[in-house]
Design a protein around this motif. Structure first.
Motif, PDB file in Angstrom:
ATOM      1  N   UNK A   1       0.797  -1.222   0.000  1.00  0.00           N
ATOM      2  CA  UNK A   1       0.000   0.000   0.000  1.00  0.00           C
ATOM      3  C   UNK A   1       0.833   1.277   0.000  1.00  0.00           C
ATOM      4  N   UNK A   2       2.155   1.173   0.141  1.00  0.00           N
ATOM      5  CA  UNK A   2       2.971   2.387   0.256  1.00  0.00           C
ATOM      6  C   UNK A   2       3.183   3.060  -1.095  1.00  0.00           C
ATOM      7  N   UNK A   3       3.539   2.296  -2.124  1.00  0.00           N
ATOM      8  CA  UNK A   3       3.647   2.818  -3.477  1.00  0.00           C
ATOM      9  C   UNK A   3       4.606   3.981  -3.654  1.00  0.00           C
ATOM     10  N   UNK A   4       5.750   3.936  -2.999  1.00  0.00           N
ATOM     11  CA  UNK A   4       6.723   5.027  -3.123  1.00  0.00           C
ATOM     12  C   UNK A   4       7.503   4.897  -4.425  1.00  0.00           C
ATOM     13  N   UNK A   5       8.033   6.008  -4.882  1.00  0.00           N
ATOM     14  CA  UNK A   5       8.837   5.996  -6.107  1.00  0.00           C
ATOM     15  C   UNK A   5      10.233   5.453  -5.803  1.00  0.00           C
ATOM     16  N   UNK A   6      10.926   5.041  -6.855  1.00  0.00           N
ATOM     17  CA  UNK A   6      12.296   4.552  -6.704  1.00  0.00           C
ATOM     18  C   UNK A   6      13.202   5.648  -6.156  1.00  0.00           C
ATOM     19  N   UNK A   7      12.939   6.894  -6.528  1.00  0.00           N
ATOM     20  CA  UNK A   7      13.737   8.019  -6.025  1.00  0.00           C
ATOM     21  C   UNK A   7      13.606   8.144  -4.516  1.00  0.00           C
ATOM     22  N   UNK A   8      12.385   8.058  -4.023  1.00  0.00           N
ATOM     23  CA  UNK A   8      12.163   8.179  -2.575  1.00  0.00           C
ATOM     24  C   UNK A   8      12.759   6.985  -1.840  1.00  0.00           C
ATOM     25  N   UNK A   9      12.550   5.769  -2.355  1.00  0.00           N
ATOM     26  CA  UNK A   9      13.083   4.598  -1.652  1.00  0.00           C
ATOM     27  C   UNK A   9      14.605   4.608  -1.614  1.00  0.00           C
ATOM     28  N   UNK A  10      15.232   5.159  -2.629  1.00  0.00           N
ATOM     29  CA  UNK A  10      16.702   5.204  -2.622  1.00  0.00           C
ATOM     30  C   UNK A  10      17.239   6.101  -1.515  1.00  0.00           C
ATOM     31  N   UNK A  11      16.425   7.054  -1.063  1.00  0.00           N
ATOM     32  CA  UNK A  11      16.857   7.923   0.031  1.00  0.00           C
ATOM     33  C   UNK A  11      17.019   7.161   1.347  1.00  0.00           C
ATOM     34  N   UNK A  12      16.371   6.015   1.464  1.00  0.00           N
ATOM     35  CA  UNK A  12      16.493   5.240   2.698  1.00  0.00           C
ATOM     36  C   UNK A  12      17.914   4.749   2.937  1.00  0.00           C
ATOM     37  N   UNK A  13      18.727   4.690   1.892  1.00  0.00           N
ATOM     38  CA  UNK A  13      20.108   4.268   2.076  1.00  0.00           C
ATOM     39  C   UNK A  13      20.910   5.285   2.895  1.00  0.00           C
ATOM     40  N   UNK A  14      20.340   6.463   3.096  1.00  0.00           N
ATOM     41  CA  UNK A  14      20.968   7.427   3.998  1.00  0.00           C
ATOM     42  C   UNK A  14      20.977   6.910   5.441  1.00  0.00           C
ATOM     43  N   UNK A  15      20.166   5.897   5.714  1.00  0.00           N
ATOM     44  CA  UNK A  15      20.147   5.296   7.060  1.00  0.00           C
ATOM     45  C   UNK A  15      21.499   4.684   7.420  1.00  0.00           C
ATOM     46  N   UNK A  16      22.331   4.403   6.431  1.00  0.00           N
ATOM     47  CA  UNK A  16      23.689   3.911   6.697  1.00  0.00           C
ATOM     48  C   UNK A  16      24.447   4.879   7.607  1.00  0.00           C
ATOM     49  N   UNK A  17      24.073   6.139   7.561  1.00  0.00           N
ATOM     50  CA  UNK A  17      24.747   7.131   8.401  1.00  0.00           C
ATOM     51  C   UNK A  17      24.573   6.844   9.887  1.00  0.00           C
ATOM     52  N   UNK A  18      23.552   6.072  10.245  1.00  0.00           N
ATOM     53  CA  UNK A  18      23.381   5.690  11.651  1.00  0.00           C
ATOM     54  C   UNK A  18      24.612   4.936  12.147  1.00  0.00           C
ATOM     55  N   UNK A  19      25.263   4.225  11.258  1.00  0.00           N
ATOM     56  CA  UNK A  19      26.472   3.496  11.618  1.00  0.00           C
ATOM     57  C   UNK A  19      27.630   4.394  11.970  1.00  0.00           C
ATOM     58  N   UNK A  20      27.652   5.617  11.424  1.00  0.00           N
ATOM     59  CA  UNK A  20      28.744   6.533  11.756  1.00  0.00           C
ATOM     60  C   UNK A  20      28.640   7.014  13.197  1.00  0.00           C
TER      61      UNK A  20
END
Length: 193
Positions: free
Chosen positions: A45-64
């Motif tokens: 039901x979320x139906x997000x675009x590929x552009x928006x979903x790619x932003x989730x990779x910014x979560x890697x910054x939590x590791x810093x």
């Protein structure tokens, strides 16, 4: 011959093998989470675009943030408690990602990622501390296991996604992390602490 002898000795060291198993399991679950989360986010039901979903990779910054913090805390409280705490944090993050709400998924991904990188930073330093005189070979074995897990479970967990969707991924990753916790319990502390 010297390098082969060092690797042979390390393979006989149950604690080093358990830490390599930890790397194999956790990196596999981590990569699978990121691989299949994008499919989930783009589907109903979320139906997000590929552009928006790619932003989730910014979560890697939590590791810093979590990696150096885990290193400091492991000096104070010990490696085993910190590795297990990181796995526990990842469990909480995975649970937060279960509902179909982008806010909880985002927070959950940040928490999951922070827990993973905390555990990884503790485990990678632990394996080196156990392998005095063979640190290079131990680090290579750890990284080999880490990337083999990424390849194996990054693909295999897709079968769970195909069968039952995101809950299959979450259950598979939780099982991998639980097995990782069992592996940590069997690792001896290094001589210095």
């Amino acid at each position: 011959r010297e390098h082969l002898g060092a690797v042979r000795d390390l393979v006989r060291d149950g604690s080093v093998v358990r830490l390599c198993l930890l790397a194999f399991l956790l990196m596999g679950g981590f990569v699978a989470t990121y691989n299949y989360l994008t499919f989930r986010l783009e589907a109903a039901p979320l139906g997000l675009s590929a552009t928006v979903t790619s932003l989730l990779f910014l979560a890697y910054l939590a590791g810093t943030v979590s990696s150096p913090l885990a290193g400091r805390l492991s000096d104070r409280y010990g490696r085993r408690p910190l590795a297990l705490s990181g796995i526990g944090v990842s469990f909480v993050g995975m649970a937060l990602m279960l509902p179909d709400h982008i806010a909880t998924i985002t927070v959950g991904l940040l928490v999951f990622t922070a827990g993973f990188f905390a555990t990884h930073s503790v485990a990678s330093s632990w394996v080196s501390s156990l392998a005095a005189g063979r640190r290079g070979q131990a680090a290579a074995m750890y990284l080999l296991a880490y990337y083999l897990g990424s390849s194996a479970f990054g693909a295999l967990v897709g079968l769970a996604y195909q069968a039952v969707g995101w809950t299959g991924v979450a259950g598979s990753v939780a099982a991998l992390f639980a097995l990782g916790a069992v592996a940590v319990l069997g690792v001896r502390p290094p001589a210095s602490g």
